[in-house]
Motif scaffolding. Structure first.
Motif, mmCIF file in Angstrom:
data_model
loop_
_atom_site.group_PDB
_atom_site.id
_atom_site.type_symbol
_atom_site.label_atom_id
_atom_site.label_comp_id
_atom_site.label_asym_id
_atom_site.label_seq_id
_atom_site.Cartn_x
_atom_site.Cartn_y
_atom_site.Cartn_z
ATOM 1 N N ALA A 55 0.830 -1.208 0.000
ATOM 2 C CA ALA A 55 0.000 0.000 0.000
ATOM 3 C C ALA A 55 0.862 1.255 0.000
ATOM 4 O O ALA A 55 0.553 2.241 -0.696
ATOM 5 N N ALA A 56 1.952 1.243 0.768
ATOM 6 C CA ALA A 56 2.839 2.409 0.831
ATOM 7 C C ALA A 56 3.526 2.645 -0.508
ATOM 8 O O ALA A 56 3.673 3.792 -0.952
ATOM 9 N N LEU A 57 3.963 1.570 -1.162
ATOM 10 C CA LEU A 57 4.602 1.700 -2.467
ATOM 11 C C LEU A 57 3.641 2.289 -3.485
ATOM 12 O O LEU A 57 4.003 3.196 -4.255
ATOM 13 N N MET A 58 2.419 1.805 -3.484
ATOM 14 C CA MET A 58 1.406 2.302 -4.418
ATOM 15 C C MET A 58 1.111 3.772 -4.182
ATOM 16 O O MET A 58 1.026 4.574 -5.133
ATOM 17 N N ALA A 59 0.985 4.162 -2.913
ATOM 18 C CA ALA A 59 0.732 5.560 -2.581
ATOM 19 C C ALA A 59 1.908 6.436 -2.997
ATOM 20 O O ALA A 59 1.719 7.541 -3.535
ATOM 21 N N ALA A 60 3.130 5.959 -2.767
ATOM 22 C CA ALA A 60 4.319 6.741 -3.108
ATOM 23 C C ALA A 60 4.418 6.968 -4.615
ATOM 24 O O ALA A 60 4.728 8.081 -5.069
ATOM 25 N N ILE A 61 4.141 5.928 -5.398
ATOM 26 C CA ILE A 61 4.180 6.075 -6.853
ATOM 27 C C ILE A 61 3.114 7.058 -7.317
ATOM 28 O O ILE A 61 3.371 7.947 -8.140
ATOM 29 N N GLY A 62 1.902 6.906 -6.782
ATOM 30 C CA GLY A 62 0.820 7.813 -7.162
ATOM 31 C C GLY A 62 1.126 9.262 -6.822
ATOM 32 O O GLY A 62 0.923 10.158 -7.646
ATOM 33 N N LEU A 63 1.621 9.501 -5.619
ATOM 34 C CA LEU A 63 1.939 10.875 -5.213
ATOM 35 C C LEU A 63 3.076 11.455 -6.054
ATOM 36 O O LEU A 63 3.082 12.645 -6.360
ATOM 37 N N ALA A 64 4.033 10.610 -6.416
ATOM 38 C CA ALA A 64 5.139 11.078 -7.264
ATOM 39 C C ALA A 64 4.625 11.497 -8.639
ATOM 40 O O ALA A 64 5.064 12.516 -9.193
ATOM 41 N N VAL A 65 3.688 10.719 -9.187
ATOM 42 C CA VAL A 65 3.091 11.078 -10.477
ATOM 43 C C VAL A 65 2.306 12.375 -10.353
ATOM 44 O O VAL A 65 2.389 13.258 -11.220
ATOM 45 N N PHE A 66 1.544 12.517 -9.262
ATOM 46 C CA PHE A 66 0.785 13.752 -9.050
ATOM 47 C C PHE A 66 1.711 14.963 -9.030
ATOM 48 O O PHE A 66 1.377 16.039 -9.546
ATOM 49 N N TRP A 67 2.869 14.818 -8.394
ATOM 50 C CA TRP A 67 3.799 15.936 -8.247
ATOM 51 C C TRP A 67 4.490 16.266 -9.575
ATOM 52 O O TRP A 67 4.616 17.429 -9.950
ATOM 53 N N CYS A 68 4.917 15.224 -10.272
ATOM 54 C CA CYS A 68 5.656 15.441 -11.525
ATOM 55 C C CYS A 68 4.735 15.833 -12.682
ATOM 56 O O CYS A 68 5.130 16.617 -13.562
ATOM 57 N N PHE A 69 3.533 15.277 -12.688
ATOM 58 C CA PHE A 69 2.584 15.544 -13.776
ATOM 59 C C PHE A 69 1.212 15.863 -13.187
ATOM 60 O O PHE A 69 0.300 15.030 -13.218
ATOM 61 N N PRO A 70 1.052 17.066 -12.616
ATOM 62 C CA PRO A 70 -0.232 17.410 -11.975
ATOM 63 C C PRO A 70 -1.388 17.406 -12.974
ATOM 64 O O PRO A 70 -1.249 17.875 -14.102
ATOM 65 N N THR A 71 -2.500 16.841 -12.540
ATOM 66 C CA THR A 71 -3.694 16.754 -13.381
ATOM 67 C C THR A 71 -4.920 17.138 -12.570
ATOM 68 O O THR A 71 -4.914 17.098 -11.333
#
Length: 229
Positions: A106-122
């Motif tokens: 769960a932590a890995l999934m959240a970290a990847i998602g948050l990283a995508v949000f930060w790098c490519f905000p949508t």
């Protein structure tokens, strides 16, 4: 004379609901505190990233499916149920190793998602909806403006929980109807992300893909833990 080995088929089998109860009671304080801290910490990071994008967020495009799914105020109940649903996966782990494997995924999934949000905000489009006609959704929109759209972590967590719960239900030989309830609950949550206009179809597909990758990617140690669970 060596006594005969007992026939495994003749040994008493713990009823599935009691087996789940035993799992729930194992490390329940650690599970309760860990789940509460994990969800709380996620929300802090989630809203910080949403309110501090490094660039102008990209508006996600609509598809025919997005136009086909109607706004539904009642979908708010399903949407909010995710946080109870996701907590069932760690609650039904049977030991520390399995609990750690679940938490790490769960932590890995959240970290990847948050990283995508930060790098490519949508962000989702500005839907032409009078939110005053949907009181529950109006409250949701006041708290979550529809940023951090792609991938939908709401969907990712629903799929992640569904995969874990399906395996746990099989391990205790739960009846088939429990698997259907698990599946329909996850599908209902995914539907709610569209019906509340918090996400569009592309966000949903991204969320499913992210959860699928995390559930598929397991270390040899995690595969052993889950095989023994």
């Amino acid at each position: 004379m060596t006594p005969p080995c007992p026939n495994p088929a003749a040994l008493p089998v713990t009823p599935w609901h009691l087996a789940l109860g035993q799992r729930f009671a194992t490390l329940w304080v650690v599970k309760m505190i860990g789940t509460t801290l994990g969800i709380s910490g996620f929300f802090v990071l989630y809203f910080w990233v949403m309110h501090n994008p490094p660039s102008v967020p990209t508006v996600m495009p609509l598809t025919a499916i997005d136009r086909w799914v109607d706004v539904n105020d009642d979908a708010m109940l399903l949407y909010g149920s995710l946080w109870f649903y996701i907590s069932l996966a760690p609650a039904f782990t049977q030991n520390k190793a399995e609990l750690w494997a679940c938490a790490r995924g769960a932590a890995l999934m959240a970290a990847i998602g948050l990283a995508v949000f930060w790098c490519f905000p949508t962000v989702v489009p500005n839907f032409a909806v009078d939110w005053s006609q949907y009181p529950a959704l109006q409250l949701l929109k006041s708290a979550d403006a529809g940023g951090n759209a792609f991938p939908s972590l709401h969907v990712s967590f629903a799929v992640f929980a569904a995969v874990w719960l399906a395996r746990q239900l099989r391990s205790v030989q739960a009846p088939t109807w429990t698997q259907w309830v698990n599946l329909l609950w996850a599908v209902g949550i995914i539907y709610s992300t569209l019906a509340t206009r918090q996400h569009v179809l592309l966000d949903v597909l991204g969320g499913v893909l992210l959860a699928g990758l995390v559930c598929w990617r397991r270390t040899p140690r995690e595969r052993l833990v889950l095989a023994e669970a």
